[in-house]
Design an enzyme around this catalytic site. Structure first.
Site, PDB file in Angstrom:
ATOM      1  N   ARG A 126      30.413  45.928  44.466  1.00  0.00           N
ATOM      2  CA  ARG A 126      31.435  44.983  44.022  1.00  0.00           C
ATOM      3  C   ARG A 126      31.521  43.740  44.916  1.00  0.00           C
ATOM      4  O   ARG A 126      31.876  42.668  44.449  1.00  0.00           O
ATOM      5  CB  ARG A 126      32.779  45.730  43.955  1.00  0.00           C
ATOM      6  CG  ARG A 126      33.916  44.957  43.334  1.00  0.00           C
ATOM      7  CD  ARG A 126      35.063  45.916  43.024  1.00  0.00           C
ATOM      8  NE  ARG A 126      36.363  45.285  42.962  1.00  0.00           N
ATOM      9  CZ  ARG A 126      36.967  44.914  41.828  1.00  0.00           C
ATOM     10  NH1 ARG A 126      36.384  45.096  40.681  1.00  0.00           N
ATOM     11  NH2 ARG A 126      38.157  44.355  41.857  1.00  0.00           N
ATOM     12  N   ILE A 179      38.744  39.183  38.677  1.00  0.00           N
ATOM     13  CA  ILE A 179      37.955  40.351  38.341  1.00  0.00           C
ATOM     14  C   ILE A 179      38.969  41.504  38.320  1.00  0.00           C
ATOM     15  O   ILE A 179      39.822  41.587  39.189  1.00  0.00           O
ATOM     16  CB  ILE A 179      36.853  40.508  39.409  1.00  0.00           C
ATOM     17  CG1 ILE A 179      35.994  41.721  39.258  1.00  0.00           C
ATOM     18  CG2 ILE A 179      37.410  40.512  40.797  1.00  0.00           C
ATOM     19  CD1 ILE A 179      34.828  41.697  40.308  1.00  0.00           C
ATOM     20  N   SER A 180      38.905  42.363  37.307  1.00  0.00           N
ATOM     21  CA  SER A 180      39.905  43.429  37.171  1.00  0.00           C
ATOM     22  C   SER A 180      39.834  44.429  38.317  1.00  0.00           C
ATOM     23  O   SER A 180      38.810  44.573  38.983  1.00  0.00           O
ATOM     24  CB  SER A 180      39.713  44.195  35.868  1.00  0.00           C
ATOM     25  OG  SER A 180      39.804  43.349  34.771  1.00  0.00           O
ATOM     26  N   GLN A 181      40.923  45.134  38.481  1.00  0.00           N
ATOM     27  CA  GLN A 181      41.025  46.258  39.422  1.00  0.00           C
ATOM     28  C   GLN A 181      39.945  47.300  39.080  1.00  0.00           C
ATOM     29  O   GLN A 181      39.704  47.564  37.901  1.00  0.00           O
ATOM     30  CB  GLN A 181      42.423  46.808  39.200  1.00  0.00           C
ATOM     31  CG  GLN A 181      42.802  47.990  39.946  1.00  0.00           C
ATOM     32  CD  GLN A 181      44.137  48.524  39.419  1.00  0.00           C
ATOM     33  OE1 GLN A 181      44.787  47.923  38.569  1.00  0.00           O
ATOM     34  NE2 GLN A 181      44.528  49.652  39.943  1.00  0.00           N
ATOM     35  N   PRO A 182      39.287  47.882  40.087  1.00  0.00           N
ATOM     36  CA  PRO A 182      38.228  48.865  39.820  1.00  0.00           C
ATOM     37  C   PRO A 182      38.645  49.987  38.852  1.00  0.00           C
ATOM     38  O   PRO A 182      37.874  50.346  37.960  1.00  0.00           O
ATOM     39  CB  PRO A 182      37.918  49.439  41.206  1.00  0.00           C
ATOM     40  CG  PRO A 182      38.285  48.350  42.147  1.00  0.00           C
ATOM     41  CD  PRO A 182      39.429  47.616  41.534  1.00  0.00           C
TER      42      PRO A 182
END
Ligand code: SAH
Length: 226
Positions: free
Chosen positions: A46, A72-75
């Site tokens: 990431r 970028i979205s949360q994992p």
């Protein structure tokens, strides 16, 4: 960043995804994600998808800045959305909102025999993501600069569609471009408010069903100004 530190942070991220999946299981109906989803989350680095100054934070279970006012979205959310597509590895998937290319890379890991087509409306982001994915040898991903509301008619139909920006209502063209038996995961709701992660399924007869999965917060899916 020290690779040892980074690996440790990545491991921690994986555990947090498992914890979040368990904690939200009563909402989502999935208290753990498939091995292929988790393997993809473990494989993609990431930190290669965020700005240089936030490399250490890349593995924290939070959204991150990627420039141009985008995130970028949360994992955990990336894992959840990937898992809800129920991919077996050879599908053709459309993503709306390429952003950094991170979600596309996660999909590409799952789709060893499949393909990802991804559309980004901000041209510099589309260019940067395409370059990054090319350099990382994800040759099963095609990035295009364009308006996601129109989908990708030349490549349709798709086995699955994933929308990583929030439209107010389900975009019709994307439902049309879904194969019978296909599924779409999309956050639906107004900008700057909470949205509802929504699962849209098209059955073999073309009948569409819509189910709510989880409250989420996404950047808006913008209308093309041209
Ligand atoms: N999936 C991305 C994060 C997406 S953030 C990642 O993994 O990094 C949402 C992205 O959707 C932003 O980059 C935004 O520019 C893009 N977007 C917003 N509206 C869009 C539209 N109509 N068509 C295509 N992309 C759009």
């Amino acid at each position: 960043m020290d690779p040892k530190k980074r690996e440790k942070a990545h491991h921690k991220m994986m555990r947090e995804i498992e914890d979040d999946a368990r904690d939200t299981g009563t909402w989502t109906g999935r208290s753990r994600f498939s091995d292929s989803t988790m393997a993809a989350m473990a494989a993609v680095q990431r930190h290669l998808f965020v700005d240089d100054d936030i490399q250490i934070a890349a593995y924290v279970n939070r959204p991150q800045r990627i420039g141009h006012g985008q995130t970028i979205s949360q994992p955990y959310i990336v894992a959840l959305m990937t898992d809800f597509l129920d991919l077996t590895g050879s599908e053709k998937v459309l993503e709306i909102g390429t952003g950094s290319g991170y979600q596309a890379a996660v999909l590409a890991e799952v789709l060893k025999q499949g393909r990802v087509f991804t559309i980004e409306i901000v041209e510099p982001l589309a260019k940067m993501a395409a370059k990054r994915l090319r350099e990382l040898d994800y040759d099963n991903v095609t990035v295009r600069h364009g308006d996601g509301y129109k989908g990708w008619p030349e490549e349709a139909p798709f086995d699955a569609v994933i929308v990583t920006a929030a439209p107010e209502t389900i975009p019709e063209a994307l439902v049309e471009q879904l194969k019978p038996g296909g599924r779409m995961i999309v956050p639906i709701g107004r900008a700057h408010d909470r949205q509802t992660l929504t699962l849209v399924r098209k059955d073999a007869a073309g009948q569409v069903t819509v189910d709510k999965v989880l409250p989420v917060a996404f950047v808006p899916m913008v209308k093309d100004r041209n």
